[in-house]
Structures are given as C-alpha cells and as structure tokens.
Design an enzyme around this catalytic site. Sequence first.
Site, short mmCIF file in Angstrom:
data_model
loop_
_atom_site.label_atom_id
_atom_site.label_comp_id
_atom_site.label_asym_id
_atom_site.label_seq_id
_atom_site.Cartn_x
_atom_site.Cartn_y
_atom_site.Cartn_z
N SER A 118 3.03 7.40 -7.49
CA SER A 118 3.64 8.34 -6.55
C SER A 118 3.86 9.70 -7.23
O SER A 118 2.90 10.25 -7.76
CB SER A 118 4.95 7.75 -6.01
OG SER A 118 5.35 8.42 -4.84
N ASP B 256 -1.03 1.26 1.79
CA ASP B 256 -0.24 2.49 1.58
C ASP B 256 -0.71 3.54 2.58
O ASP B 256 -1.83 4.05 2.49
CB ASP B 256 -0.45 2.97 0.15
CG ASP B 256 0.41 4.19 -0.21
OD1 ASP B 256 1.06 4.77 0.68
OD2 ASP B 256 0.43 4.55 -1.40
N HIS C 247 3.19 1.63 0.09
CA HIS C 247 3.27 2.53 -1.06
C HIS C 247 4.02 1.92 -2.25
O HIS C 247 3.61 2.07 -3.40
CB HIS C 247 3.95 3.82 -0.60
CG HIS C 247 4.07 4.86 -1.66
ND1 HIS C 247 2.98 5.43 -2.27
CD2 HIS C 247 5.16 5.43 -2.23
CE1 HIS C 247 3.40 6.31 -3.17
NE2 HIS C 247 4.70 6.33 -3.17
#
Lengths: 377, 377
Positions: free
Chosen positions: A151, A316, A349
């Site tokens: 991320s 995701d 995610h």
Amino acid sequence: MNWVQPKTFTFATPPELFVLESGQRLGPITVTYETYGRLNEARSNAILIAHALTGEQHAAGRHHPSDKVPGWWDELIGPGKPFDTNRFFIICSNVLGGCQGTTGPSSIDPATGRPYGMRFPVYTVRDMVRVQRELIAHLGIDRLLLVAGGSMGGMQVMEWGVTYPELVDGLLPIATCGRMSAMNIAFNEIMRQTIMLDPAWQQGNYEPGKGPAVGLAIARMLGMVTYRSDHVFTERFGRRIMDMRPDVYYRMENRFEIENYLHYQGEKLVKRFDANTYLYLCKAMDLCDIGHGRGGMQAALARIQAHTLFIGVDSDWLYPPSYMIEMAEEMGRLGGRADYWELASPHGHDAFLIEFERMRPVVASFVQRLAAERGCP
Amino acid sequence: MNWVQPKTFTFATPPELFVLESGQRLGPITVTYETYGRLNEARSNAILIAHALTGEQHAAGRHHPSDKVPGWWDELIGPGKPFDTNRFFIICSNVLGGCQGTTGPSSIDPATGRPYGMRFPVYTVRDMVRVQRELIAHLGIDRLLLVAGGSMGGMQVMEWGVTYPELVDGLLPIATCGRMSAMNIAFNEIMRQTIMLDPAWQQGNYEPGKGPAVGLAIARMLGMVTYRSDHVFTERFGRRIMDMRPDVYYRMENRFEIENYLHYQGEKLVKRFDANTYLYLCKAMDLCDIGHGRGGMQAALARIQAHTLFIGVDSDWLYPPSYMIEMAEEMGRLGGRADYWELASPHGHDAFLIEFERMRPVVASFVQRLAAERGCP
C-alpha cells in the site's frame, strides 16, 4: 527473538534544515525506527521495510513480555522467516510526517512550543524516502539489498527504486501503485473532509488527546471498507443485526453487525492515531506519482535498476492488480527486471497483512535470490 | 410530449392510518406522482417506474418550456421510446419517505406543525411498494404490465413481485439486489454518520433550508464514488490538478479535478435534497431483504409469478452482476420465468442512468413481449 526497542535518530538540526520536495524547509527531524538482526561486516544484508498509512516502525517482535501482539509483519520477519533475522539486517522506520515517533504534524514545533498541526509543511512519499536515505546512511549502510512494503509502503518502495536506482538491489512493492488513481484520491478527500467536519478538529488546533475523534473514526470506517471485500464482509457479517425483536428491529439505532464492526475499528484507530497526521499522509499519497517532475511514468520506470517483484491481490479493488501488471510490463519493455505474482485471496487490499502462508514462500525465494546474486553470506 | 405536471393523492387520513411494516402508524400520506400516456379502456397498459435513492417522480418530459433537462429516464419514456407513451400509461411516484412531494421526514407533522425530522417512523422498501399499491388503486388500476427501476428502484421492483405476485406481469430490476449486502450497509452507515457529524444537523431538528449541508455533501461525494468506476474517473480526470505552479502544487488546498468534481456534485445535491430523508432512505435500503419475514430469499423468489428480466452492469461494483445472476438462476430452478442481460459499460452502477443507447433495444423488446402476452393493444 529478543525484545525489540525503538530507537531514534535526529538530523537536519537548524540551521541545516531538510529541504522538502516542495521547497519548504523542516528541521530538526527525528526518525523513530526499529531494527531486527545484525548488519554484516560487508554491510550487504540490509533490508528496509516501509509501512502503510496507519502503520508504524514496530514491524516485528515484541517490546515487552506482556505485549499481546507482535509487530505488523512479524509473520514475515524473524529467525527462519522470509526476512530472516539470522541472515539479514531489517530496518523499519516511522515515515516522515507520521505520529509514532517521527517528526510530523503532532510533534512539537520548536519555534512555538506547540504541536505543528496544520502549520506542518506538506510532504510527499518522495520526502519519506529521502528521510529513510538519511537514516540508512546514519546506520552506515550504502546500499540496500531490498526495500519491501504494501500500500503506501509500496509507494515508498517504488520511489526508492526511482530516486536511488544505484542504492537498491531489489524492490518488493505489494498492493500499490506508481501514481495515485483518481478514485483513490476521491476516497482520501472524503476522509479528509469528514475529519475536518468534526467541530473538535478546530482547524487542526486541537489539544493533544482532544482531537476530532468522531471524524477520524468515520474516516477509518471508510478506509476499512476499501481495504476489504464485499465477499469477506458477506461471509463474516452477512445481514446479522444486533436485535431481531420486532419492536427493536426497525429502529434507526439497531445496528447491523458490519456497522458495529466498523465503529469498533474506527474507535480503535482514534486511540492510536493523530487526525492531522491522517490528513497529511492521505495528501502525500494523493501526490504520489513516481513520474512527477521526471518526464512521466515511463521515464521513471526506466530509471529503476533493481530486480522488482510486484505482488498484486486478485480481490483488491482499491489498488487492483492491473496497476502493478502495467508497471511490470512497462519495465520489461524498457529492459528492466520485473516479475509479477498475484496473491489469490478473498481479503481484498489488506491481504498483504493477512495472507502470510501464501506470501511466505514467494517472498522467501525472492529474498534468497537477491542475496545469492549479491553474494550475501 | 406535452408539458407534464406532478399530481398528488392523499390517503390514510386519520383515524384511518397506514400501518407500516414495523407496526408504526402514519397518516395522512400524500403521494406526489406523474403520469405519461393514457390508461387504455381495459386498464391493461400501466407501467410503474420506481426511482433510486435521490431520484424523484419526474421521470420524463418537462414541466416548463424553460426546463433545461427533462425527467431522469426521458431517454426511455416517450412516444416511440421503449416505454412508449403512445401505447402505455406510465406512472412514477416519489417514494414514501421521500422529499420531493411525498410524505417524509421533511414534511410537516400535523400533530406538531413542524417537520417530522427524526420523529418520522422508519419505513422499508416494502412500505414504499405498499404505498404505490394504494396509488395505482386510486388510479383505477388492478394490475400492472410492468414495474421497472434501477438501484433502490430495483429493490422496489423485486418487492412488487414478491408482495403482489398476482398484480404484476413483468419485472425489470436493474443494477440492484434482493437483500442489501454488508458492504453496502457499511457505505450507508458511513454516509449517515457523516451527516449526523455536521453540527448543523442538530439531532435532525434543523430549520428547513438550514440543514447539515456539509455533511450531506460529503455523503453525496461518497455516494458518487460508489456509483461510478475507477476506469471512468481515470479517463475523465486522471491526475489533473487545479494549479500546477510549483509554489501552489503542494498546498493542502490545491485540489485534483476529481475532488472538484465531487465537491460540485455534493453541493448540487444539497440544493435539492433533505438530509434527514437521506438517513431514512439509506436505512430503508439497509433493511431491504425480500426474504425477511417470508422464510428467506428462496421462499420470496418462489412467490414471484411475473416474467422477470434482470439487468446487471459489468462494471458495477456496488451491486455487482452476481447479485442478479444468483436471483435469476434461483428463479429458474424454482420454475419461474427469469432472464438476465448484462449491460457492458465502463460507467459502473450509474450506467442505468447513462447507457440509454444500449439499454433501449433490450428494454423495448421486453416491454413488447409483455404487451403481446397480455394482449395489450
């Protein structure tokens, strides 16, 4: 592993200020970090781990025997684990502008004796990476074997490869992007607006501990929805509701379990995170674009010399696999060394913080290959 | 088409109150609606159109020559269009609990002389449909040729088929579900919390026109993100930013164009929509479950007698095609008549308000088949 302790490093002490990407100056900057394992004599076994939005430097181990949970990537960092502390020297620092010990909006501004608040300068992911460069130099490290993270951590990984191509052998960006998408900027702006709507925000001038708790909690609730998946929420919560009794069922305040879960997550974050910092970190992500000021994405990717393994998560939808596949393919066309592996997971995610069993062999093999290529014992 | 005018119908005048699904009583209820075309002598050509969350009864035509835009489904409703006003009698009403003329939280409570606000009873999609049943009876209609709508409109379509199986020949639910998913409940709760965080909300007791404008605008911003797609935002806005000058680029308030667009959409909704109504409508959607109190989804679907055409949008991640495919397949297994058609569009959930060219032939052919089966001239 022994008990770990955070350490600090301070630099850019006035008058020697740190010049941010924006041209604004900041100092002194204190960086809080942890290390696991030992730096070898050749200084060739250093791995930098970069954390995500609400993450921190405590990536592995425990601070005290009473700690209930270890660091956030403890499943990957330790003796015999992919980031093997018997072989490698692992570093993780709180990012510039964070609120876990590194100088950021919640730090005291030496010029006023009060928290910086919204007077803190806007910083970028590139600035975070430039501060990490100062840290590793301080630790006597010229060159990193690998930079890894998911991320916002993955954005730092990409910036490392582009900003310091000659200083890093391997890159492991996970569930991330090279430039923030319009949709993700949109989610960040909604979270920022929610925090600023809370009357307790007071233009950022709240007293420590008296910040916009409700606004920050709602922002986190939205974050949590984007980090997971419809599938997982349906499996875990479905349509279960607090009270099924007919006289209560229809009340506005009768929450579904998914609502309770999100409120719990929101309140949990408020206890450990600063609202102004959340605003700045989201802005730093919005400004993330490895091609900015470098002639665009292609020119940026062409700079990368490191062997890069992109990991995307099939479920995701915030940072979909296509973002990473496109970068990997472009690097291939440009003559770079890029691989892509897709993590099959229903978790969305956040899979990079959950699917350790599946990630472990892939990460381990990549790390070992890099170590062998560098001749790292 | 001539100029259209909204009409009203009032029922449940005390002491004859309307009993809601919750058991609470409400009255009088005024329904604001529009009609297009003429009811034939056999009363066999009536089509009911159901609107979505922030929609309204003005589905087609214009009220005044100066109106810049026609009703929201004007591309599908009119002479020679799929809902052909030369052949069919089209009805669209503002839902129970709405704020465009039908009794709802912003209406004056006759008991107090002030707006109901949060004293309005919680209502459900099923209640909306039961109020529509009163309206069509008032119009002299026993049986509908078709009920059609997208999103929350589609939930009403499903409830029509289950609540009044013998009163409807065809169902056209688009980009919708039979029961609200945990993820969609989550988004609704975040939007509700944002509205209630605005100090101007005042527990719902705001003066008309002085409501929580910022909170409602932020809720709408989030709604808009969920109604569209990453792909379309990237194509339309990408990373374009208001001000590229180096001294402004890094400022917190330098918005990306996607942010400007969302702020514009948020402010636009505030001018035409009531915040308390938004809270109630989201709650009604959360409570949407055609199987509730009926032995579950399968038992509910088994009640449907109407020929049903489900339309899903391939890029809709809020109400993904799988929701409708599952219902269509289940109806097939149960011996019902259900078809599924997938609308290929990059626009996400809102495609049912955008992709008229692609929808037109499919909707027209379904309507014509229903009319032929019923022997509707």
